[in-house]
Design a protein around this motif. Sequence first.
Motif, PDB file in Angstrom:
ATOM      1  N   GLY A  57      44.915  46.197  45.878  1.00 17.96           N
ATOM      2  CA  GLY A  57      44.282  45.262  45.137  1.00 17.96           C
ATOM      3  C   GLY A  57      43.737  45.315  43.994  1.00 17.96           C
ATOM      4  O   GLY A  57      42.962  46.068  43.634  1.00 17.96           O
ATOM      5  N   PHE A  58      43.885  44.484  43.127  1.00 14.61           N
ATOM      6  CA  PHE A  58      42.196  43.849  42.134  1.00 14.61           C
ATOM      7  C   PHE A  58      41.345  43.416  42.031  1.00 14.61           C
ATOM      8  O   PHE A  58      41.338  42.170  43.367  1.00 14.61           O
ATOM      9  N   LEU A  59      40.838  43.841  41.161  1.00 12.16           N
ATOM     10  CA  LEU A  59      39.252  42.761  41.314  1.00 12.16           C
ATOM     11  C   LEU A  59      39.414  41.905  41.468  1.00 12.16           C
ATOM     12  O   LEU A  59      40.385  41.396  39.713  1.00 12.16           O
ATOM     13  N   ASP A  60      39.165  40.507  42.034  1.00  9.50           N
ATOM     14  CA  ASP A  60      39.678  39.222  40.979  1.00  9.50           C
ATOM     15  C   ASP A  60      38.553  38.942  40.014  1.00  9.50           C
ATOM     16  O   ASP A  60      38.835  37.735  39.446  1.00  9.50           O
ATOM     17  N   LYS A  61      37.401  38.625  40.572  1.00  9.43           N
ATOM     18  CA  LYS A  61      36.200  38.199  39.266  1.00  9.43           C
ATOM     19  C   LYS A  61      35.373  39.016  39.039  1.00  9.43           C
ATOM     20  O   LYS A  61      34.492  39.688  40.417  1.00  9.43           O
ATOM     21  N   LEU A  62      34.697  39.228  38.118  1.00  9.54           N
ATOM     22  CA  LEU A  62      33.315  39.911  38.147  1.00  9.54           C
ATOM     23  C   LEU A  62      32.199  38.466  37.870  1.00  9.54           C
ATOM     24  O   LEU A  62      32.314  37.889  37.116  1.00  9.54           O
ATOM     25  N   VAL A  63      31.234  38.053  38.954  1.00  8.13           N
ATOM     26  CA  VAL A  63      29.802  37.796  39.260  1.00  8.13           C
ATOM     27  C   VAL A  63      29.091  37.783  37.974  1.00  8.13           C
ATOM     28  O   VAL A  63      29.214  36.816  37.121  1.00  8.13           O
ATOM     29  N   SER A  64      28.772  38.520  38.009  1.00  9.06           N
ATOM     30  CA  SER A  64      28.132  38.779  36.408  1.00  9.06           C
ATOM     31  C   SER A  64      27.922  40.737  36.470  1.00  9.06           C
ATOM     32  O   SER A  64      28.039  40.597  37.562  1.00  9.06           O
TER      33      SER A  64
END
Length: 776
Positions: A57-64
């Motif tokens: 799967g892919f990373l869904d979001k970069l938080v920071s």
Amino acid sequence: MDVPLPHLDRAFDYLVPAELAETAQPGTRVRVRFAGQLVDGWLLERVAESAHEGKLGFLDKLVSPERVLSDEVSHLVRAIADRYAGSLADVLRLAVPSRHARAEQEPQAKTRTPDPEITRGVRGEDAPATVTATDVVAVTTAPGAAPGAAAPERTATTAPPESTAAPERAAITTASEDAAALERAAITTVPESTAVTAVPESTAVPGRTATVEAADPATETAAAEQPTLAEPPTVAEPPAGAEPPAADEHAAATGVVLRAAQDGWSAYPHGAGFLQALAERRAPRAVWSAIPGEDWPRRITEAAAVTVAAGQGVVAVVPDARDLDRLDAALTETLGPGRHAALAASLGPAKRYRAFLAGLRGDVPVVIGTRAATFAPVHDLGLVVIWDDGDDSHAEPRAPYPHAREVLLTRAQLAGAAVLAGGFTRTAEAQQLVETGWAHELTGSRDAIRARAPHVAPIGDDPQLARDPAAATARLPSLAWQAAREALRAGAPVLVQVPRRGYLPSVACVTCREPARCAHCQGPLELRSSQAVPGCRWCGRVAAGWTCPECGGHRLRASIVGARRTAEELGRAFPGAPVRTSGRDEVLLRVPAEPAVVVCTPGAEPVADGGYGAVLLLDTWALLTRADLRAAEEALRRWLTAAALARPQRAGGRVVVVADGGIPAVQALLRWDPAWYASRELAERRELGFPPASRMASLTGPPDAVADLLDTARLPDDAELLGPVPAGNDSERMLVRVRRGAAGALAKALHEAASVRSARKAPHPVRIQIDPHDLF
């Protein structure tokens, strides 16, 4: 994974989408899909390929994009998790505070350029604005996420990230060193029979090197490394009329700081050598026994200033907020404002995260705090300091229950940093470091101790009993009363230490002396004031019509006297002096140099301007008779802490301890020799097989769950089971004891057993504690 499931304590692979290829770097916070839910995680490592043959799967979001997990702290977190049979996610929660977006988006403070003309501690070079990318990543799942196997475990080797726009894989992996390497690196596994010798400077190569010389070739674990630094390169003389090079200016500034610090440490024969080693970045390790009346925040500040002047960072940990305030004030005065950050769990989310970022980004070279600062990131760590390591505040109450001392020692070992473990007393663990050769003792000369120590007198000696036959049983003997009266007449304050808080925390029947208990829950009754009705300390119910079940009596007497009742009695004994209390309700920081009686509980002693004229240590039996392995050691620690606040004997300072002078802990107080007592305590524990001479694990839970865990665990062959004993709430406690060299194997076996029980969804968990502070 940030779920309470040990079997998920591993790493997983994900792909990095093209739009996150530049910003999703090791050490950042990300969100991923795991078990059908969106969970939080840590990006530990970026590699080009994965050994997993299935779909990723892919990373869904970069938080920071902030790299909040540095490489050094990442390796430390993994080592502590392995040391305490815990999971990486549990330790990460302790190491990295929760994100505060507003604090993170504030403009970064400009890193100061060192000024060679400043005579206070300075950094030798600008710190980088970002943290070096870490080698590992951890994914934390939101609490309550369902366990599953949505992502495969990573087994691939690392490689540089691709520069193309194609999707790239992010490794969510621990990539830690194997258990044996970590066991050799941790200070907690140093055997007693192993001696450590440093590489002679004449044979050392540039950078830190180490050799280990074992006293016993049959030793099963390697001794901890002793880092040394080669001699600094010589600098050619500049041409006549030329500007002096920056290196010479920096060396001159460091020399000024070093000489000023050595003056403060002059009472310690080896203090100047310790500071010199700090200035030369040779990573010395010392167990420091402070002399009476020592301004310990000033001494720590001087050591920190020398380290900072040498271009390295410092992490200092103290037990509580009161000590933190003193150290904070000393650092501000010496280094100047904005040169250090204070980190404590009691701070609000914004302040704590702001202080964390200051150390992470290199805005400050020094980070201080309570146990929350043990994992604080600093650039080029050169010194770790812990004050009063015997204080139970250093023991983390959250899983995996690490102790600040062990975390800092392991951190220094992994980073090659210096160690300063100080206090007015010395624990058996600190004495272990000295006797194994891992650290050197830093004690004051006997002349300095005699010049600074107050006169200490016990109760019960033959001459005293001849003058006052009731001295052995009186709560406030005539000797203590006279010492307080003379101090008040001399215009000095008097400190009275009482082990118990409250008014009358325990009462009994006047007729038969049976302890008074609640008729509802059988809890102990107490009186909160002279006019109060007896109440239960457990359920809070009022026992207005209490009747003794043994004799039918209705009258109560005091079994234990608290601090507030003591203050009331002393107010009547010394009607002309004000009486102040310092304890749970209000902790005093300082008291003026004027006649007053200060009644306090242990750990709440305020500092008196000019010192106390007299210190009275009452109800010593309450400390010495506790059912605890560390009872006598803890009593001596509390007594020395209070006695250190008294004036020297030549200035009239007196300490009266209401205890028999033949007790070993009292003897150590009389001679002001905590090293002697620590050596005696360690020898007794070694003979009995108690920590730190051995390693112990405490297993607490329902009897069936504890038995299941022990049946599942593949314990070391020489593991010894002690117990079980009742632990309350239908739980029991089992102890597992092994030799020091098998500590790593024990922690690994228990963690694996907990993972097996977690994977098969065992109904009741078992709390695992390695070397708990309250062992018995």
